[in-house]
Design a protein around this motif. Structure first.
Motif, PDB file in Angstrom:
ATOM      1  N   ALA A  32      81.314  39.112  31.836  1.00 32.49           N
ATOM      2  CA  ALA A  32      80.728  40.203  31.059  1.00 32.49           C
ATOM      3  C   ALA A  32      79.597  39.737  30.159  1.00 32.49           C
ATOM      4  CB  ALA A  32      81.808  40.888  30.229  1.00 32.49           C
ATOM      5  N   GLU A  44      85.844  43.751  35.236  1.00 31.34           N
ATOM      6  CA  GLU A  44      85.169  45.040  35.307  1.00 31.34           C
ATOM      7  C   GLU A  44      85.507  45.922  34.111  1.00 31.34           C
ATOM      8  OE1 GLU A  44      82.820  45.604  37.276  1.00 31.34           O
ATOM      9  OE2 GLU A  44      83.110  43.908  38.626  1.00 31.34           O
ATOM     10  N   LYS A  63      83.165  44.735  31.394  1.00 35.27           N
ATOM     11  CA  LYS A  63      81.797  45.205  31.614  1.00 35.27           C
ATOM     12  C   LYS A  63      81.676  46.697  31.316  1.00 35.27           C
ATOM     13  CE  LYS A  63      78.746  43.538  34.168  1.00 35.27           C
ATOM     14  NZ  LYS A  63      77.805  43.117  35.220  1.00 35.27           N
TER      15      LYS A  63
END
Length: 217
Positions: A184, A152, A155
């Motif tokens: 990602a 995360e 991303k």
């Protein structure tokens, strides 16, 4: 790495790096601080199951499953106290890292860091290693106030800088690093000189594999 793979790698624009086991060998500092923490607390742990690379809570759970959640948190806090107090004096860059990063910068590439370390200790380690100024951005689990896992974090960084993932590569030394880059949408590069263990290169199924940074120079 074959020349055509090197050419493909150097055509990419954005390079994301893990820290421990990828750019820096921090094993002596980490293992020493773990030993000090358990010795201070007087609690036993199974050193044969100790592996550098996973998140700290996972390491503690693996080597001392007899401890409850509160005790594991105590171990983590004690470890961090010893780790910080040691001032990372035994953490060093892997051979060829700085020349490789300098080459990327000279070619106009953009460098980023994505690590599971908390931001405070990450900045301290980078200062000791003298590479903090190499990165456009340093992504940590607590970089926006939340405890984000590395996929995360990547991303979020891609979104933050409007990066085309097809023009980016994640460099790491463990399967979770490679999986995070793939999550990602990036290309991935496995560095086998870190803490990934035997079979990491084939297990990771990374787009690129290197054993040393010198081979890229």
């Amino acid at each position: 790495m074959r020349q055509e793979q090197k050419d493909a790698l150097y055509r990419l624009q954005h390079f994301f790096f893990d820290l421990d086991g990828t750019l820096a060998d921090s094993k002596a500092d980490v293992l020493g601080s773990i030993a000090q923490a358990y010795e201070r607390l007087g609690w036993a742990y199974d050193a044969s199951k100790l592996r550098i690379g996973p998140l700290l809570p996972d390491i503690i759970a693996t080597i001392s499953p007899q401890l409850d959640a509160a005790q594991r948190q105590t171990v983590a806090q004690t470890f961090r106290a010893f780790y910080t107090a040691g001032q990372y004096s035994r953490t060093v860059l892997f051979p060829g890292v700085r020349p490789f990063m300098d080459r990327l910068s000279a070619q106009g590439k953009t460098l980023y860091l994505a690590t599971n370390k908390p931001r405070k200790s990450t900045l301290e380690v980078l200062d000791v290693l003298g590479i903090g100024d190499c990165f456009r951005y340093i992504g940590t689990p607590d970089f926006d106030g939340d405890h984000l896992p590395k996929p995360e974090v990547l991303k979020a960084m891609v979104k933050m800088f409007d990066i085309d993932p097809a023009q980016a590569v994640m460099v790491g030394d463990t399967v979770p690093d490679i999986e995070a880059g793939r999550y990602a949408g990036m290309k991935t590069m496995a560095f086998t000189g870190g803490y990934g263990g035997a079979g990491f290169a084939s297990e990771s199924q990374a787009d690129f594999v290197i054993h040393t940074y010198e081979e890229l120079l």
